[in-house]
Design an enzyme around this catalytic site. Structure first.
Site, PDB file in Angstrom:
ATOM      1  N   LYS A  53       1.031  -1.152  -0.061  1.00  0.00           N
ATOM      2  CA  LYS A  53      -0.048  -0.108  -0.103  1.00  0.00           C
ATOM      3  C   LYS A  53       0.981   1.367  -0.096  1.00  0.00           C
ATOM      4  CE  LYS A  53      -3.972   1.823   2.610  1.00  0.00           C
ATOM      5  NZ  LYS A  53      -4.825   1.752   3.682  1.00  0.00           N
ATOM      6  N   SER A  69      -9.611   1.928   2.542  1.00  0.00           N
ATOM      7  CA  SER A  69      -9.005   2.702   1.768  1.00  0.00           C
ATOM      8  C   SER A  69      -7.856   1.758   0.856  1.00  0.00           C
ATOM      9  CB  SER A  69      -8.216   3.839   2.386  1.00  0.00           C
ATOM     10  OG  SER A  69      -7.296   3.128   3.345  1.00  0.00           O
ATOM     11  N   SER A 112     -10.171  -0.562   6.851  1.00  0.00           N
ATOM     12  CA  SER A 112      -9.643  -0.394   5.202  1.00  0.00           C
ATOM     13  C   SER A 112      -8.922  -1.870   4.948  1.00  0.00           C
ATOM     14  CB  SER A 112      -8.345   0.658   5.364  1.00  0.00           C
ATOM     15  OG  SER A 112      -9.186   1.860   5.021  1.00  0.00           O
TER      16      SER A 112
HETATM   17  N1  GLN Z   1     -13.549   4.364   5.768  1.00  0.00           N
HETATM   18  C1  GLN Z   1     -12.867   4.690   6.883  1.00  0.00           C
HETATM   19  C2  GLN Z   1     -12.520   6.301   6.511  1.00  0.00           C
HETATM   20  O1  GLN Z   1     -12.507   6.475   5.578  1.00  0.00           O
HETATM   21  C3  GLN Z   1     -11.582   3.632   7.218  1.00  0.00           C
HETATM   22  C4  GLN Z   1     -10.596   4.142   6.414  1.00  0.00           C
HETATM   23  C5  GLN Z   1      -9.279   3.327   7.002  1.00  0.00           C
HETATM   24  O2  GLN Z   1      -9.329   2.240   7.672  1.00  0.00           O
HETATM   25  N2  GLN Z   1      -8.192   3.698   6.524  1.00  0.00           N
HETATM   26  O3  GLN Z   1     -11.937   6.687   7.531  1.00  0.00           O
END
Ligand code: GLN
Length: 499
Positions: free
Chosen positions: A80, A161, A185
């Protein structure tokens, strides 16, 4: 072996093949580089690093010839683009860091390299990890390799994400990937792409060199196609790191050995009634029932659980995460890091740099966080959200007096079309309803692909564990994996079974 069958091997199978000299790390890596070239339309990568991959693969072959292979020797991994990689551009899918080349390596990536892993490149994500679709990336949306059988022309999101990480593993462009999970995420994109993924306990893996979103929630983790592969990757990235004061100085169990011979007999599996939310689609409820039955059939004991404060997890998270983000992202000012757009004075330089460098969703979070932290509102929002966070954790700890793990859905739907929910942030935040409370409580959680819905799209199930008890999470996940026997492949790969 053909390229196709090499890219369909699990990491564990590939390591066996490498050690038996059935193929070399260079061949294995090349197969994945070719698969990457053939699937560029999925827009998974921000930066491909085939030259580094082939060099590392050749080094791996040399090590193996000398009998010095590490845990992941010769295994190509996608990373990532939130993990700093020394000498390789690291963007956080943002414009502000689109030319940022770190001088240092994150602890987690250095750990996989120390075990012999090969870096295929840096994969796409929502900008700074903020989102659930990769739609907030400055490098365009990643597409899910799955398509529904009813509307095969409609492109679907891979989740987010870490959507690049899940899409590459599902599309057989990498056997494993690294991700991070602040509110879901890892688990949500794994569910949308029909693969496995684990977010360990907060503090299990070092955050050193991971670009910060919300530091008290961020945690690194892994994606793979089997529970055993997840265990292996998790083993290689876990452990105390003096460079991260929140990493825990605790022994790391042998997660792989823990799986062998383990079963779910007499395991107490909690079913939290508050996860049965209003308007939950029938298919989600069905998958949950199925999962419960699967574990029961294997001898697990099912226990009803109540987590009365979990309904406050979403509002608490969407105060706390933006607060931490607004503080973490203050460092991107055009002076010390990343892009700078010159203004007539310093203030205008800040304004222009940040206005250009951040995506809309990132700006939204910075504004919400700054507002909630401002003197007049701090007690009303930030302090209250912190109190809720404690109550949510207390609920879980109480639940774990009655059960060993919890079983829940992961997402309120299967993968949805690109563009849907995009103009409604609240709808998008609701995506996180089943995943987010774990981050607030610091607990480990894992996604296992369970079944296909009526449209032929994967649905996942979540196992939640006690802090530091990833071993039991993996064991329960393995129980689900055995029962689910999920072999379906994304439409683009044909309907043949995985080799
Ligand atoms: N969808 C969540 C957010 O936008 C989680 C994202 C994440 O775990 N990085 O904060």
């Amino acid at each position: 072996m053909t390229q196709k069958s090499l890219t369909h091997l699990s990491i564990t199978e590939a390591l066996a093949g490498l050690s038996k000299k059935e193929f070399s790390a260079v061949e294995y890596t090349r197969a994945h580089i070719e698969a990457t070239e053939q699937n560029r339309d999925l827009n998974c990568y921000i930066t491909e690093t085939p030259d580094i991959a082939l060099r590392q693969a050749a080094e791996s072959d040399a090590r193996r010839a000398k009998g010095q292979a590490g845990l992941l020797d010769g295994v190509p991994i996608a990373i990532k683009d939130l993990f700093c990689t020394q000498g390789v551009r690291t963007t956080a899918a943002s414009r502000i860091l689109d030319q940022f080349v770190p001088e240092y390596e994150s602890t987690v990536t250095s750990k996989i390299f120390a075990e012999g892993a090969v870096m295929l490149g840096k994969v796409n994500l929502d900008s700074f990890g903020m989102g659930s679709t990769t739609g907030s990336s400055a490098f365009g949306q990643t597409f899910n390799p799955w398509r529904s059988t009813t509307s095969p022309d409609v492109k679907l999101v891979p989740g987010g994400s870490s959507g690049g990480s899940s899409a590459v593993v599902a599309a057989r462009m990498a056997p494993g990937a690294l991700g991070t999970d602040t509110g879901g995420s890892i688990r949500q994109p794994a569910a949308f792409c029909g693969i496995s993924g684990i977010k360990p306990t907060y503090g299990r893996c070092s955050r050193f060199g991971v670009i910060a979103y919300a530091s008290s929630l961020d945690q690194a983790g892994v994606f793979a196609r089997t529970v055993e592969d997840c265990a292996l990757m998790l083993k290689s990235i876990s452990g105390y790191d003096p460079k991260d004061s929140t990493s825990a100085n605790k022994p790391v169990p042998d997660f792989v050995a823990g799986l062998q011979g383990g079963n779910v007999k007499r395991l107490k599996v909690g079913i939290p009634k508050e996860y049965r939310v209003e308007g939950m689609p029938q298919e989600i409820d069905e998958s949950w029932h199925k999962g419960t039955q699967w574990l029961k059939d294997q001898g697990a004991e099912i226990v009803d659980i109540s987590l009365p404060h979990v309904k406050y997890a979403l509002p608490a998270y969407y105060i706390l995460a933006p607060c931490e983000a607004s503080s973490n992202l203050a460092r991107y000012d055009g002076v010390r890091y990343g892009r700078r757009i010159e203004g007539k004075d310093l203030k205008e330089t800040y304004e222009l740099t940040r206005a250009h460098g951040f995506q809309d969703e990132v700006k939204r979070r910075i504004m919400v966080g700054t507002y909630a932290l401002s003197a007049g509102y701090y007690d009303a929002y930030y302090v209250k959200a912190q109190k809720l966070r404690r109550l949510i954790r207390d609920d879980y700890m109480k639940a774990f007096e009655k059960c060993d793990v919890l079983l829940t859905p992961i997402t309120p739907s299967a993968a949805f079309p690109v563009g849907q929910n995009e103009d409604d942030p609240i709808k998008m935040y609701l995506e996180d309803i089943f995943t987010i409370s774990l981050n607030l409580a610091g607990l480990p959680g894992m996604c296992v692909p369970a079944m296909l819905n009526a449209e032929g799209l994967p649905l996942g199930l979540q196992i939640i564990g006690r802090p530091w008890d990833e071993e039991t999470v993996l064991r329960a996940a393995r129980g689900l994996e055995i029962a689910a026997d999920f072999r379906a492949l994304p439409g683009m790969l044909g309907t043949k079974m995985a080799a």
